[in-house]
Design a protein around this motif. Structure first.
Motif, PDB file in Angstrom:
ATOM      1  N   SER A 152       7.533  19.859  -5.808  1.00  0.00           N
ATOM      2  CA  SER A 152       6.231  20.121  -5.203  1.00  0.00           C
ATOM      3  C   SER A 152       5.124  19.861  -6.220  1.00  0.00           C
ATOM      4  O   SER A 152       5.386  19.592  -7.401  1.00  0.00           O
ATOM      5  N   VAL A 153       3.891  19.963  -5.787  1.00  0.00           N
ATOM      6  CA  VAL A 153       2.754  19.752  -6.693  1.00  0.00           C
ATOM      7  C   VAL A 153       2.800  20.724  -7.878  1.00  0.00           C
ATOM      8  O   VAL A 153       2.657  20.290  -9.037  1.00  0.00           O
ATOM      9  N   THR A 206      -4.861  12.923  -3.757  1.00  0.00           N
ATOM     10  CA  THR A 206      -4.234  11.800  -3.067  1.00  0.00           C
ATOM     11  C   THR A 206      -4.462  10.536  -3.870  1.00  0.00           C
ATOM     12  O   THR A 206      -5.598  10.227  -4.257  1.00  0.00           O
ATOM     13  N   ARG A 207      -3.381   9.801  -4.135  1.00  0.00           N
ATOM     14  CA  ARG A 207      -3.456   8.552  -4.891  1.00  0.00           C
ATOM     15  C   ARG A 207      -2.976   7.416  -4.006  1.00  0.00           C
ATOM     16  O   ARG A 207      -1.905   7.494  -3.402  1.00  0.00           O
ATOM     17  N   THR A 208      -3.788   6.366  -3.927  1.00  0.00           N
ATOM     18  CA  THR A 208      -3.456   5.226  -3.080  1.00  0.00           C
ATOM     19  C   THR A 208      -3.540   3.933  -3.874  1.00  0.00           C
ATOM     20  O   THR A 208      -3.922   3.933  -5.054  1.00  0.00           O
ATOM     21  N   GLN A 209      -3.225   2.856  -3.204  1.00  0.00           N
ATOM     22  CA  GLN A 209      -3.281   1.544  -3.838  1.00  0.00           C
ATOM     23  C   GLN A 209      -4.687   1.239  -4.360  1.00  0.00           C
ATOM     24  O   GLN A 209      -4.843   0.550  -5.372  1.00  0.00           O
ATOM     25  N   ASN A 215      -1.959  13.641 -18.948  1.00  0.00           N
ATOM     26  CA  ASN A 215      -3.256  13.910 -18.345  1.00  0.00           C
ATOM     27  C   ASN A 215      -3.289  13.233 -16.973  1.00  0.00           C
ATOM     28  O   ASN A 215      -2.956  12.048 -16.853  1.00  0.00           O
ATOM     29  N   SER A 216      -3.707  13.965 -15.964  1.00  0.00           N
ATOM     30  CA  SER A 216      -3.662  13.423 -14.603  1.00  0.00           C
ATOM     31  C   SER A 216      -4.648  12.283 -14.373  1.00  0.00           C
ATOM     32  O   SER A 216      -4.591  11.618 -13.337  1.00  0.00           O
ATOM     33  N   LYS A 217      -5.523  12.032 -15.332  1.00  0.00           N
ATOM     34  CA  LYS A 217      -6.448  10.913 -15.150  1.00  0.00           C
ATOM     35  C   LYS A 217      -5.738   9.570 -15.313  1.00  0.00           C
ATOM     36  O   LYS A 217      -6.193   8.553 -14.768  1.00  0.00           O
ATOM     37  N   ASN A 218      -4.619   9.549 -16.072  1.00  0.00           N
ATOM     38  CA  ASN A 218      -3.954   8.252 -16.278  1.00  0.00           C
ATOM     39  C   ASN A 218      -2.426   8.309 -16.291  1.00  0.00           C
ATOM     40  O   ASN A 218      -1.785   7.279 -16.486  1.00  0.00           O
ATOM     41  N   TRP A 219      -1.828   9.485 -16.109  1.00  0.00           N
ATOM     42  CA  TRP A 219      -0.375   9.568 -15.904  1.00  0.00           C
ATOM     43  C   TRP A 219      -0.148  10.453 -14.701  1.00  0.00           C
ATOM     44  O   TRP A 219      -0.323  11.664 -14.773  1.00  0.00           O
ATOM     45  N   TRP A 220       0.220   9.839 -13.600  1.00  0.00           N
ATOM     46  CA  TRP A 220       0.384  10.557 -12.345  1.00  0.00           C
ATOM     47  C   TRP A 220       1.853  10.824 -12.053  1.00  0.00           C
ATOM     48  O   TRP A 220       2.686   9.916 -12.086  1.00  0.00           O
ATOM     49  N   GLY A 242       0.805  -1.213   0.000  1.00  0.00           N
ATOM     50  CA  GLY A 242       0.000   0.000   0.000  1.00  0.00           C
ATOM     51  C   GLY A 242       0.842   1.268   0.000  1.00  0.00           C
ATOM     52  O   GLY A 242       1.981   1.276   0.468  1.00  0.00           O
ATOM     53  N   PHE A 243       0.269   2.342  -0.521  1.00  0.00           N
ATOM     54  CA  PHE A 243       0.976   3.625  -0.574  1.00  0.00           C
ATOM     55  C   PHE A 243      -0.049   4.758  -0.560  1.00  0.00           C
ATOM     56  O   PHE A 243      -1.244   4.549  -0.807  1.00  0.00           O
ATOM     57  N   SER A 244       0.435   5.965  -0.293  1.00  0.00           N
ATOM     58  CA  SER A 244      -0.402   7.157  -0.349  1.00  0.00           C
ATOM     59  C   SER A 244       0.487   8.341  -0.728  1.00  0.00           C
ATOM     60  O   SER A 244       1.332   8.773   0.072  1.00  0.00           O
ATOM     61  N   PHE A 245       0.314   8.839  -1.958  1.00  0.00           N
ATOM     62  CA  PHE A 245       1.104   9.954  -2.462  1.00  0.00           C
ATOM     63  C   PHE A 245       0.174  11.008  -3.070  1.00  0.00           C
ATOM     64  O   PHE A 245      -1.039  10.799  -3.169  1.00  0.00           O
ATOM     65  N   THR A 246       0.755  12.120  -3.483  1.00  0.00           N
ATOM     66  CA  THR A 246      -0.013  13.227  -4.050  1.00  0.00           C
ATOM     67  C   THR A 246       0.400  13.446  -5.496  1.00  0.00           C
ATOM     68  O   THR A 246       1.594  13.509  -5.804  1.00  0.00           O
TER      69      THR A 246
END
Length: 208
Positions: free
Chosen positions: A119-120, A62-65, A133-138, A52-56
């Motif tokens: 940073s963001v 916030t993107r998680t597993q 695109n942030s929907k599929n490349w984070w 598991g992970f939690s990043f921005t």
């Protein structure tokens, strides 16, 4: 018709049936080989999956597993000020993105190794340069210890050990992860032949 002629007709009829049967067997066998999709190996110790992970991401989300569950994705590590391997890696990642950006079951996760700088807003600007695109490349940032631990113990793209304040991950490897969180391949992101193999392997993985 003589008995000899009848015998020859029977012989050739049997021979024709036998030949057609053999031809059908060969064609069937070849078709099975051609259409069959050999499964990719699983990398790591038996039962290994990405933890598991939690990043921005670059939009502040916030993107998680949970967000990658059921999806195939490629993971990498980079930093925005890198002038060595990272530009080549992300130029190659663009090729992968171009192939699958319209596939809702595919993602790319690019993790920074320099979260103090990246940073963001910095990641958002960098992502825009790559047409992401942030929907599929984070492009992900977060706690440095967590980022590095995931690189080493999760994606297996770096075999270094933590070294305090001087610790740094700088790896050219891309990890291909399946919908269950298993690693199915490691590829050198700086090498075109590896990238083309990765694209082919994504296709294979999608068919499993």
């Amino acid at each position: 018709m003589s008995s000899k002629a009848k015998g020859l007709l029977i012989f050739f009829a049997v021979l024709s049936v036998a030949f057609l049967g053999y031809a059908g067997y060969v064609i069937k066998g070849e078709r099975g080989t051609f259409l069959g999709v050999e499964k990719l190996p699983v990398i790591g110790a038996p039962g290994h999956t990405v933890p598991g992970f939690s990043f921005t991401d670059q939009e502040g989300n916030t993107r998680t597993q949970a967000d990658v569950k059921g999806k195939t994705y490629v993971a990498e590590y980079f930093f925005t000020t890198c002038t060595g391997i990272c530009p080549k890696m992300n130029a190659n990642m663009e090729k992968i993105y171009a192939e699958y950006k319209d596939n809702p079951n595919f993602l790319i996760l690019s993790h920074t190794v320099d979260p103090e700088h990246d940073s963001v807003p910095v990641l958002k600007e960098y992502a825009a340069k790559h047409g992401a695109n942030s929907k599929n490349w984070w492009f992900l940032t977060g706690n440095k210890v967590d980022l590095y631990r995931l690189a080493r113990q999760g994606y297996l793209v770096d075999d270094g050990t933590p070294s305090g304040d001087e610790d740094f991950v700088h790896t050219q490897w891309f990890a291909l992860v399946d919908k269950t969180g298993q690693i199915r391949g490691l590829y050198e992101g700086t090498k075109d032949k590896d990238v083309y193999k990765l694209i082919a392997d994504i296709d294979r993985l999608m068919k499993e």
